[in-house]
Design an enzyme around this catalytic site. Structure first.
Site, short mmCIF file in Angstrom:
data_model
loop_
_atom_site.label_atom_id
_atom_site.label_comp_id
_atom_site.label_asym_id
_atom_site.label_seq_id
_atom_site.Cartn_x
_atom_site.Cartn_y
_atom_site.Cartn_z
N PHE A 1 -8.83 -16.14 -3.87
CA PHE A 1 -9.08 -14.71 -4.02
C PHE A 1 -9.76 -14.40 -5.35
O PHE A 1 -10.72 -13.63 -5.43
CB PHE A 1 -7.75 -13.97 -3.88
CG PHE A 1 -7.82 -12.49 -4.09
CD1 PHE A 1 -8.78 -11.72 -3.45
CD2 PHE A 1 -6.90 -11.86 -4.91
CE1 PHE A 1 -8.83 -10.34 -3.63
CE2 PHE A 1 -6.94 -10.48 -5.10
CZ PHE A 1 -7.90 -9.73 -4.46
N ASP B 1 -5.21 5.49 -0.45
CA ASP B 1 -4.42 4.74 0.54
C ASP B 1 -3.31 5.59 1.15
O ASP B 1 -2.36 5.03 1.71
CB ASP B 1 -3.80 3.49 -0.10
CG ASP B 1 -4.72 2.28 -0.05
OD1 ASP B 1 -5.53 2.20 0.90
OD2 ASP B 1 -4.66 1.44 -0.96
N GLN C 1 -4.29 -17.08 -3.82
CA GLN C 1 -4.59 -16.33 -5.03
C GLN C 1 -5.74 -16.96 -5.81
O GLN C 1 -6.60 -16.26 -6.35
CB GLN C 1 -3.34 -16.21 -5.91
CG GLN C 1 -2.29 -15.29 -5.34
CD GLN C 1 -2.83 -13.91 -5.02
OE1 GLN C 1 -3.35 -13.22 -5.89
NE2 GLN C 1 -2.73 -13.51 -3.76
N HIS D 1 0.84 -1.20 0.00
CA HIS D 1 0.00 0.00 0.00
C HIS D 1 0.87 1.25 0.00
O HIS D 1 0.92 2.00 0.98
CB HIS D 1 -0.94 -0.02 1.20
CG HIS D 1 -1.98 -1.09 1.12
ND1 HIS D 1 -1.88 -2.29 1.81
CD2 HIS D 1 -3.13 -1.16 0.41
CE1 HIS D 1 -2.93 -3.05 1.53
NE2 HIS D 1 -3.70 -2.39 0.69
N ASN E 1 -5.17 -6.19 -9.78
CA ASN E 1 -3.88 -6.86 -9.97
C ASN E 1 -3.99 -8.21 -10.67
O ASN E 1 -3.20 -8.52 -11.56
CB ASN E 1 -3.17 -7.03 -8.62
CG ASN E 1 -2.83 -5.70 -7.97
OD1 ASN E 1 -2.71 -5.62 -6.76
ND2 ASN E 1 -2.68 -4.65 -8.75
N HIS F 1 1.26 1.49 -5.74
CA HIS F 1 -0.12 0.98 -5.78
C HIS F 1 -1.10 2.11 -6.10
O HIS F 1 -2.02 1.94 -6.90
CB HIS F 1 -0.47 0.34 -4.44
CG HIS F 1 -1.92 0.03 -4.27
ND1 HIS F 1 -2.59 -0.92 -5.02
CD2 HIS F 1 -2.86 0.55 -3.42
CE1 HIS F 1 -3.85 -0.98 -4.66
NE2 HIS F 1 -4.05 -0.09 -3.70
#
Length: 747
Positions: free
Chosen positions: A613, A442, A610, A401, A562, A405
């Site tokens: 996710f 962020d 992943q 973060h 991403n 990003h």
């Protein structure tokens, strides 16, 4: 027919139970789950799930056992194809809707506020997300079906409606059309509720009495189902909450399946549940140290994290570099920035070439590309001063973060705003709000999650009452920096424009709280499906609620983009998020706290995390976005699926356990993480913590690896500093896999 349906479900359930008992504890859970992600061959028209399936969903919510599903053969393909029509060309006011008297030069004016929904035609057998599974699918064992088979394949030939409110509207439309047919009222002038597709005409005089009675009975059953749905809708809840609760319930079942299949699957399930479902946890707050006590005595009179920086003194309009920052590789940087309008910009390369100023360079380039400096009279030196000040407030020592990003999310939002389906839909002020929100979303991120701040009784958690702690802080810092010297990039906006922009930015950034993910997804899917059912295929977006909803989901998609980027970039993002997670886990271990899911470097499965996710978070979200802007996001979905398959292929195969181990694994299943999802906000379940600790104490997981950072510095980070002999022997028997960095969700 009812008896046959029950028999099929009963046999399927028995097969499922037998298979679950026979599966190995460490068997890859996602290979078994693949048949659930059914492949859509084509999408030509809107279709309701069969009434029997919808009744199963309704029965699942009721405690009365006498509620028996009523199957039907009622023809349901009566809804309109999505037609292309003209978008409304009127302007739009953020506060008051359309405005006929606005000047064309007003930056609040939109050339067209209508979003045209395109029909979804054939697209390369792509898997659908779990949202398209019926409740009956959950009774089928993943081990009993081949990869290419699906009980829902026949149903999914058309554009299946899955949100409850849109289903109710479609069902009522069916009832209306059948009523008109049964009563010979079809000759009346067509209304906006008349079917807009080729529906077989039914004439009372030409059908048998038996067929007539059957159609009448099934029409009544449809009406009963609608009434059942509406009776469960409470006045204080929105209709989109019906979809949110349904999706949470479905995700809960998916995660329960996953957690029962392996230890690592249990860990992934716990992470997804804790991060992406809006759940409250009772925690034991550790006693603060003396140093922390002294620190907390200071009053919360100022926004923490704001530093005094001086960038304006050396900047004048005459000496602003081409891309806003000084660099010796300006020509190479210019070559890379040629892709600023393309999906998959190499943002890490931009960071290298700009002296770690990717946010400043990309924001400056986008503002020039969109002519926002001229539109809103932003002095270029003020823009650069603010951007450099903002970028300095991102922490360089935070792995994920950080300013890179932020730059990636800004550029992704810029590309999504430029999609052909959204051309001329949003005003310049709305575009400015979305890009600015992406830039600050962020800022001053400490590299830990909201839950960590809450658990440690941090000052930020106290200030924001445990509610979207970091998101509120990012907003406060982002707006506070506008007050620094020569930093107010909005100084020439009118008061109304400034108020409108601030409201939009706040709404967008607060929506980046990942615990709000399911609500965002449900709202968007309900809006899209409702418009498909009730209109000719145009989302008018003629009110603030609808417009901000699309912008919120757009930035949310960019924040979770991403896995949709080229694999080289995706893997770098994965490395970074895992490094950040592991640092948080180390801090939790040092404090004697329970280690958060996926934050234990001795017991983490990067590849499986992943895959999970993507399957449960990223794919459903991007699938819905692709529906909204079809066909503009098809390449993004293709890349997402390719990346998912790559991570799937890198999951190491564990050897089959001995019979004794297998029996021991069965006994241990009762200790697995149990997902008890409560749909009401006031009574969320917190049983995960007790059972989840069983998994975190076991550090013999064979999925731990070495993370290979593929950044400019190419460092290697050992994830397991001490590995037990059994785990070492197990890993040596398998091919070595390097897990690169990549994208994981914002915490």
């Amino acid at each position: 027919m009812e008896r046959d349906t029950c028999d099929v479900l009963s046999r399927s359930k028995s097969a499922s139970e037998e298979t679950l008992h026979s599966c190995n504890e460490e068997e890859d859970p996602f290979r078994g789950m693949e048949p659930y992600l059914v492949r859509r061959l084509s999408s030509r028209s809107i279709q309701l799930p069969p009434l029997a399936f919808r009744q199963l969903e309704q029965a699942d919510l009721r405690s009365e056992s006498e509620n028996i599903p009523r199957p039907t053969s009622l023809p349901l393909k009566i809804l309109p194809l999505i037609a292309v029509t003209s978008a409304d060309s009127s302007g739009f006011d953020v506060d008051n809707g359309t405005s006929a008297g606005r000047s064309p030069l007003d930056p609040m004016t939109s050339p067209g506020s209508g979003l045209i929904l395109q029909a979804n035609f054939v697209h390369s057998q792509r898997r659908e997300s779990f949202l398209y599974r019926s409740d009956s699918d959950y009774d089928l064992s993943p081990k009993s079906m081949s990869r290419n088979s699906s009980i829902a394949s026949d149903i999914h030939g058309d554009d299946l409606i899955v949100t409850p409110f849109a289903q109710v509207l479609a069902s009522l439309r069916t009832v209306r059309n059948n009523f008109a047919a049964l009563t010979n009222l079809q000759d009346r002038a067509p209304s906006k509720r008349s079917p807009m597709c080729n529906q077989p005409s039914i004439n009372k005089a030409t059908i048998t009495e038996e067929a007539y009675q059957k159609l009448a009975s099934e029409t009544l059953e449809e009406l009963d189902w609608c009434l059942d749905q509406l009776e469960t809708l409470q006045t204080r809840h929105s209709v989109s909450e019906m979809a949110s609760n349904k999706f949470k319930r479905m995700l809960n079942r998916e995660l329960t399946h996953l957690s029962e299949m392996s230890r690592s699957g249990n860990q992934v399930s716990e992470y997804i549940s804790n991060t992406f479902l809006d759940k409250q946890h009772e925690v034991e707050i550790p006693s603060p140290t003396q140093k922390e006590k002294e620190k907390k005595k200071r009053p919360m009179s100022q926004i923490s994290g704001v530093k005094k920086l001086m960038h304006s003194s050396s900047l004048t309009n005459s000496c602003i570099p081409r891309f806003g920052v000084k660099t010796e590789q300006e020509d190479v940087l210019a070559k890379e920035l040629e892709d600023v309008n393309k999906w998959g910009l190499h943002v890490f390369r931009i960071a290298e070439l700009s002296g770690n100023r990717p946010l400043t360079v990309i924001m400056h380039t986008i503002f020039q590309e969109r002519d926002l400096l001229k539109t809103f009279k932003i002095p270029v030196d003020t823009l650069i001063t603010y951007l450099m000040t903002l970028e300095d407030h991102y922490h360089a020592d935070v792995a994920y973060h950080n300013n890179i990003h932020a730059a990636d999310v800004v550029q992704s939002t810029h590309v999504l705003l430029s999609t052909p389906a959204l051309e001329a839909v949003f005003t310049d002020l709305e575009i400015l709000a979305a890009i600015f929100a992406s830039a600050i979303h962020d800022v001053d991120h400490p590299g830990v999650s909201n839950q960590f701040l809450i658990n440690t009784n941090s000052e930020l958690a106290l200030m924001y009452n445990d509610s979207s702690v970091l998101e509120n802080h990012h907003l406060a810092v982002g707006f506070k920096l506008l007050q620094e010297e020569n930093c107010d990039i909005f100084q020439n906006l009118t008061k109304k424009q400034r108020q409108s922009l601030r409201k939009m930015v706040i709404d967008i950034v607060l929506a980046t709280d990942m615990s709000k993910h399911m609500n965002l997804l449900a709202d968007l899917k309900t809006m899209v499906e409702t418009k498909k059912v009730t209109s000719s295929g145009v989302l008018l977006l003629d009110n603030y609620s609808d417009r901000i909803q699309v912008l919120q989901n757009m930035v949310h998609c960019a924040d979770l983009s991403n896995p949709t980027k080229p694999l080289q970039l995706y893997r770098q993002w994965t490395d970074r998020i895992m490094e950040e997670f592991f640092r948080q886990g180390d801090r939790e271990r040092e404090r004697g706290m329970e280690i958060s899911p996926m934050c234990d470097k001795h017991n983490a499965s990067v590849e499986k995390s992943q895959v999970g996710f993507i399957d449960y978070i990223v794919h459903p979200l991007w699938e819905t976005w692709a529906d909204l802007v079809h066909p503009d996001a098809q390449d993004i979905l293709d890349t997402l699926e390719d990346n998912r398959e790559w991570y799937q292929s890198t999951i190491p195969q564990s050897p089959s356990p001995a019979p004794d181990d297998q029996e021991e694994g069965r006994q241990g299943q009762t200790e697995k993480f149990q997902f008890e999802l409560t749909l009401e906000e006031d009574c969320e379940s917190d049983t995960e913590k007790d059972s989840g600790s069983q998994v975190e104490e076991d550090t013999s997981c064979s999925d731990s690896k070495t993370l290979c950072t593929q950044d400019s510095e190419s460092t290697e980070i050992p994830l397991d500093e001490q590995v037990e002999e059994e785990a070492v022997a197990e890993e040596e028997s398998q091919p070595e896999t390097c897990v690169p960095d990549d994208c994981c969700p914002d915490t």
